[in-house]
Enzyme design. Structure first.
Site: not given
Length: 331
Positions: A84, A86, A138
């Site tokens: 992932d 951010d 995110d």
């Protein structure tokens, strides 16, 4: 002492994000940014326009490939690699134009909904967009008063607007890592350890990568070898946590104990103690293969021992028996 530095270097390559995955994250991030921008042009033309800033492990180059357990449609268990990044969404403008926390969460959720086949998750600190291959983006949301704020405020669904500046944090870490790149690897080793523990027992939660990064940086012990550096860093972390079980944020808001509310102190300290004991044993081993297995116990099969030699340090090994000539003299 058995030297497992080469095995750690290989492990770093194994757990690091590949160029393909980094490119995939960048592409997903760009497309989500475009989607949010377009949504605001169409649905919120009079509101403050969003700006974006990448943050977290992607900016610190400490991202790893975590392992997660999933159950497929046939009920079979398999492992899925999850990764992932951010990407902060920033609204900079006059304070009187700031909306409620949930309003911004709703706007970002609506903008990204439908981009993938999986419904986004509205978390307390961000909106998460999930992708079928396991990666996710995110998007934490921030507001800055253009006239008064030096640092942004995070839109937290439970706590409201809280002071938080991720840019300060990754700049702080990058400044420290610039002194010795080994620090980045030590952070990744700690994250991979916690990832393996969480995979083995998901009933309890190990500390986040953010917390591990602070502990590793505050207690970093450099060495020519990664195995010794990690062992010494673990020892310093354990000694300090035994005195004060805390993790103080080094950047805005400075001094905040980010371990406040953590529920598994005893569990974590037991895991840390076990890891440290194995690290000490591994360093003191004379057989490289045996030392490697002690590390592997805490990292899992991704920490390969295939290149470790099954012989005592200093001992000679022969593929064939040595030839003794007739005129060889006795000692």
């Amino acid at each position: 002492m058995a030297n497992c530095h080469d095995q750690f270097v290989d492990f770093n390559s194994t757990i690091s994000l590949t160029s393909e995955r980094k490119s995939k994250l960048k592409k997903s991030r760009k497309n989500l940014r475009d989607r949010v921008r377009d949504d605001f042009k169409e649905n919120h033309p009079d509101e403050i326009k969003p700006q974006f800033g990448s943050q977290g492990s992607s900016e610190m180059r400490t991202g790893i490939n975590p392992i997660v357990r999933v159950i497929d449609e046939e009920g079979e268990e398999k492992r899925l690699t999850k990764y992932d990044t951010d990407d902060g969404v920033y609204f900079v403008g006059p304070l009187e134009k700031r909306k409620a926390v949930q309003t911004y969460h709703n706007w970002i959720w609506d903008a990204v909904n439908g981009y993938t086949s999986i419904e986004p998750v509205d978390k307390n600190t961000c909106v998460r967009t999930l992708f079928s291959d396991g990666h996710h983006i995110d998007q934490p949301i921030y507001f800055m008063d253009e006239d008064n704020d030096e640092h942004p405020w995070l839109a937290h669904r439970k706590k409201g607007w809280i002071l938080s500046d991720p840019r300060d944090f990754y700049q702080w870490f990058n400044d420290e890592a610039a002194k010795n790149e080994q620090l980045r690897r030590v952070v990744k080793y700690l994250k991979a350890w916690c990832d393996y523990v969480n995979f083995d027992d998901s009933s309890k939660k190990m500390p986040s990568g953010f917390i591990l990064t602070i502990w590793a940086t505050d207690n970093f012990r450099e060495s020519e070898r990664d195995d010794i550096s990690l062992k010494n860093t673990l020892e310093a972390i354990y000694d300090n946590l035994t005195i004060h079980f805390q993790c103080l944020r080094p950047t805005t808001p400075i001094g905040e104990d980010v371990m406040d509310g953590y529920s598994y102190k005893q569990y974590f300290m037991e895991k840390l103690k076990s890891f440290l004991e194995s690290a000490k044993q591994a360093i003191n081993e004379t057989n490289q293969k045996d030392a490697c297995y002690k590390w592997q116990k805490h990292f899992g099969a991704r920490f390969s021992c295939s290149t470790a030699k099954d012989e005592d340090e200093g001992a000679k090994s022969y593929s064939n028996p040595p030839v003794v000539t007739n005129n060889a003299k006795s000692a």
